[in-house]
Design a protein around this motif. Structure first.
Motif, PDB file in Angstrom:
ATOM      1  N   SER A  48       0.841  -1.197   0.000  1.00  0.00           N
ATOM      2  CA  SER A  48       0.000   0.000   0.000  1.00  0.00           C
ATOM      3  C   SER A  48       0.876   1.247   0.000  1.00  0.00           C
ATOM      4  N   VAL A  49       0.516   2.209  -0.867  1.00  0.00           N
ATOM      5  CA  VAL A  49       1.225   3.487  -0.888  1.00  0.00           C
ATOM      6  C   VAL A  49       0.463   4.543  -0.094  1.00  0.00           C
ATOM      7  N   ASP A  50      -0.611   4.113   0.585  1.00  0.00           N
ATOM      8  CA  ASP A  50      -1.412   5.015   1.427  1.00  0.00           C
ATOM      9  C   ASP A  50      -1.685   4.329   2.769  1.00  0.00           C
ATOM     10  N   PRO A  51      -0.612   4.039   3.535  1.00  0.00           N
ATOM     11  CA  PRO A  51      -0.744   3.209   4.733  1.00  0.00           C
ATOM     12  C   PRO A  51      -1.610   3.813   5.837  1.00  0.00           C
ATOM     13  N   GLU A  52      -1.750   5.125   5.873  1.00  0.00           N
ATOM     14  CA  GLU A  52      -2.606   5.757   6.896  1.00  0.00           C
ATOM     15  C   GLU A  52      -4.059   5.328   6.730  1.00  0.00           C
ATOM     16  N   VAL A  53      -4.506   5.225   5.491  1.00  0.00           N
ATOM     17  CA  VAL A  53      -5.892   4.824   5.193  1.00  0.00           C
ATOM     18  C   VAL A  53      -6.011   3.305   5.131  1.00  0.00           C
ATOM     19  N   ASP A  54      -5.050   2.664   4.511  1.00  0.00           N
ATOM     20  CA  ASP A  54      -5.136   1.231   4.226  1.00  0.00           C
ATOM     21  C   ASP A  54      -4.739   0.370   5.421  1.00  0.00           C
ATOM     22  N   LYS A  55      -5.620   0.329   6.399  1.00  0.00           N
ATOM     23  CA  LYS A  55      -5.444  -0.581   7.525  1.00  0.00           C
ATOM     24  C   LYS A  55      -5.741  -2.010   7.045  1.00  0.00           C
ATOM     25  N   PRO A  56      -5.342  -3.032   7.797  1.00  0.00           N
ATOM     26  CA  PRO A  56      -5.554  -4.415   7.349  1.00  0.00           C
ATOM     27  C   PRO A  56      -6.985  -4.725   6.934  1.00  0.00           C
ATOM     28  N   GLU A  57      -7.969  -4.279   7.725  1.00  0.00           N
ATOM     29  CA  GLU A  57      -9.365  -4.583   7.386  1.00  0.00           C
ATOM     30  C   GLU A  57      -9.815  -3.881   6.108  1.00  0.00           C
ATOM     31  N   VAL A  58      -9.251  -2.700   5.835  1.00  0.00           N
ATOM     32  CA  VAL A  58      -9.572  -1.967   4.602  1.00  0.00           C
ATOM     33  C   VAL A  58      -9.012  -2.725   3.394  1.00  0.00           C
ATOM     34  N   LEU A  59      -7.809  -3.237   3.536  1.00  0.00           N
ATOM     35  CA  LEU A  59      -7.190  -4.022   2.465  1.00  0.00           C
ATOM     36  C   LEU A  59      -7.947  -5.330   2.225  1.00  0.00           C
ATOM     37  N   ALA A  60      -8.389  -5.973   3.307  1.00  0.00           N
ATOM     38  CA  ALA A  60      -9.165  -7.226   3.175  1.00  0.00           C
ATOM     39  C   ALA A  60     -10.467  -6.963   2.439  1.00  0.00           C
ATOM     40  N   ASP A  61     -11.117  -5.859   2.769  1.00  0.00           N
ATOM     41  CA  ASP A  61     -12.367  -5.496   2.094  1.00  0.00           C
ATOM     42  C   ASP A  61     -12.120  -5.196   0.612  1.00  0.00           C
ATOM     43  N   TYR A  62     -11.045  -4.506   0.333  1.00  0.00           N
ATOM     44  CA  TYR A  62     -10.670  -4.179  -1.053  1.00  0.00           C
ATOM     45  C   TYR A  62     -10.492  -5.457  -1.871  1.00  0.00           C
ATOM     46  N   LEU A  63      -9.746  -6.411  -1.325  1.00  0.00           N
ATOM     47  CA  LEU A  63      -9.474  -7.651  -2.055  1.00  0.00           C
ATOM     48  C   LEU A  63     -10.747  -8.459  -2.275  1.00  0.00           C
ATOM     49  N   SER A  64     -11.672  -8.389  -1.323  1.00  0.00           N
ATOM     50  CA  SER A  64     -12.911  -9.166  -1.424  1.00  0.00           C
ATOM     51  C   SER A  64     -13.792  -8.718  -2.589  1.00  0.00           C
ATOM     52  N   LYS A  65     -13.539  -7.544  -3.116  1.00  0.00           N
ATOM     53  CA  LYS A  65     -14.332  -7.020  -4.238  1.00  0.00           C
ATOM     54  C   LYS A  65     -13.895  -7.610  -5.581  1.00  0.00           C
ATOM     55  N   LYS A 121       6.612   7.989   4.447  1.00  0.00           N
ATOM     56  CA  LYS A 121       8.000   8.238   4.040  1.00  0.00           C
ATOM     57  C   LYS A 121       8.748   6.925   3.799  1.00  0.00           C
ATOM     58  N   PHE A 122       8.424   5.922   4.628  1.00  0.00           N
ATOM     59  CA  PHE A 122       9.094   4.630   4.480  1.00  0.00           C
ATOM     60  C   PHE A 122       8.791   4.018   3.115  1.00  0.00           C
ATOM     61  N   ILE A 123       7.515   3.998   2.716  1.00  0.00           N
ATOM     62  CA  ILE A 123       7.161   3.333   1.456  1.00  0.00           C
ATOM     63  C   ILE A 123       7.737   4.092   0.258  1.00  0.00           C
ATOM     64  N   GLU A 124       7.883   5.401   0.407  1.00  0.00           N
ATOM     65  CA  GLU A 124       8.488   6.189  -0.675  1.00  0.00           C
ATOM     66  C   GLU A 124       9.945   5.768  -0.902  1.00  0.00           C
ATOM     67  N   GLN A 125      10.715   5.675   0.191  1.00  0.00           N
ATOM     68  CA  GLN A 125      12.128   5.293   0.026  1.00  0.00           C
ATOM     69  C   GLN A 125      12.277   3.796  -0.266  1.00  0.00           C
ATOM     70  N   PHE A 126      11.393   2.978   0.316  1.00  0.00           N
ATOM     71  CA  PHE A 126      11.436   1.531   0.072  1.00  0.00           C
ATOM     72  C   PHE A 126      11.182   1.232  -1.407  1.00  0.00           C
ATOM     73  N   ALA A 127      10.183   1.894  -1.987  1.00  0.00           N
ATOM     74  CA  ALA A 127       9.865   1.691  -3.410  1.00  0.00           C
ATOM     75  C   ALA A 127      11.047   2.089  -4.286  1.00  0.00           C
ATOM     76  N   ARG A 128      11.682   3.197  -3.923  1.00  0.00           N
ATOM     77  CA  ARG A 128      12.812   3.690  -4.712  1.00  0.00           C
ATOM     78  C   ARG A 128      14.010   2.754  -4.604  1.00  0.00           C
ATOM     79  N   GLN A 129      14.348   2.355  -3.372  1.00  0.00           N
ATOM     80  CA  GLN A 129      15.551   1.544  -3.163  1.00  0.00           C
ATOM     81  C   GLN A 129      15.373   0.094  -3.588  1.00  0.00           C
ATOM     82  N   SER A 130      14.189  -0.468  -3.363  1.00  0.00           N
ATOM     83  CA  SER A 130      13.985  -1.898  -3.594  1.00  0.00           C
ATOM     84  C   SER A 130      13.442  -2.228  -4.978  1.00  0.00           C
TER      85      SER A 130
END
Length: 198
Positions: free
Chosen positions: A98-115, A133-142
């Motif tokens: 998820s690139v929007d971790p503040e919104v995308d809590k585990p239950e939100v992601l589970a609901d998303y996948l169920s669609k 900030k972590f996902i921004e640098q993680f995406a770039r580096q990894s």
């Protein structure tokens, strides 16, 4: 010109025959080591890079409030998974960061996948539980991938690529994940990588 067309057709036919015969040779186009991580999936379980070692996996970057590329990317990934299942490919994972971790809590992601019509949800790891900030640098580096907030909206800018990661945790190839998804190539590449890792 006609000769060139005939040659091209012959090359395509030969390459598809070789693929069908199991002689397909995977050719990596990237060599990026995925940085170590510990994240939370849609089942509220911890997932670490070590948990994925030994498996071939396909990664992508998405978020549930996305109004552009994420829905087609997720749908296309379900098509890739269906193709993998049709070819009896088993030892793989699908990992969505998820690139929007503040919104995308585990239950939100589970609901998303169920669609989505997912053939095997146990293969999917939708990951969150970190700072933006972590996902921004993680995406770039990894993944050599861009992730950044759009200052003018609630959307997050990110790339619409799928990333193929080998059993050692190295990104070895990427593909279009939104519009022109090379499903057969992805399946052939994954089959070859899985075979190599055995």
């Amino acid at each position: 010109m006609k000769k060139k067309s005939i040659m091209l057709i012959l090359i395509l036919v030969i390459s598809s025959v070789l693929t069908a015969c199991g002689s397909y040779k995977f050719e990596p186009s990237l060599n990026i080591e995925v940085q170590d991580f510990s994240m939370t999936n849609q089942q509220n379980e911890q997932v670490r890079l070590d948990d994925l070692k030994g498996k071939t996996w396909l990664a992508m970057f998405i978020f549930t409030n996305c109004t552009t590329v994420c829905p087609p990317m997720t749908f296309n990934m379900t098509e890739v998974q269906q193709a993998l299942e049709d070819k009896n490919v088993e030892d793989y994972e699908i990992v969505a960061f998820s690139v929007d971790p503040e919104v995308d809590k585990p239950e939100v992601l589970a609901d998303y996948l169920s669609k989505y019509n997912v053939v095997d949800q146990s293969k999917w790891q939708l990951l969150t539980g970190y700072e933006q900030k972590f996902i921004e640098q993680f995406a770039r580096q990894s993944f050599n991938s861009v992730v950044r907030n759009d200052p003018n909206s609630d959307q997050v800018i990110h790339m619409s690529r799928y990333y193929l990661v080998n059993a050692d945790g190295t990104v070895v190839k990427d593909y279009d994940g939104a519009t022109d998804v090379p499903v057969e190539t992805i399946v052939a590449d994954m089959k070859a990588l899985i075979k190599e890792s055995k």
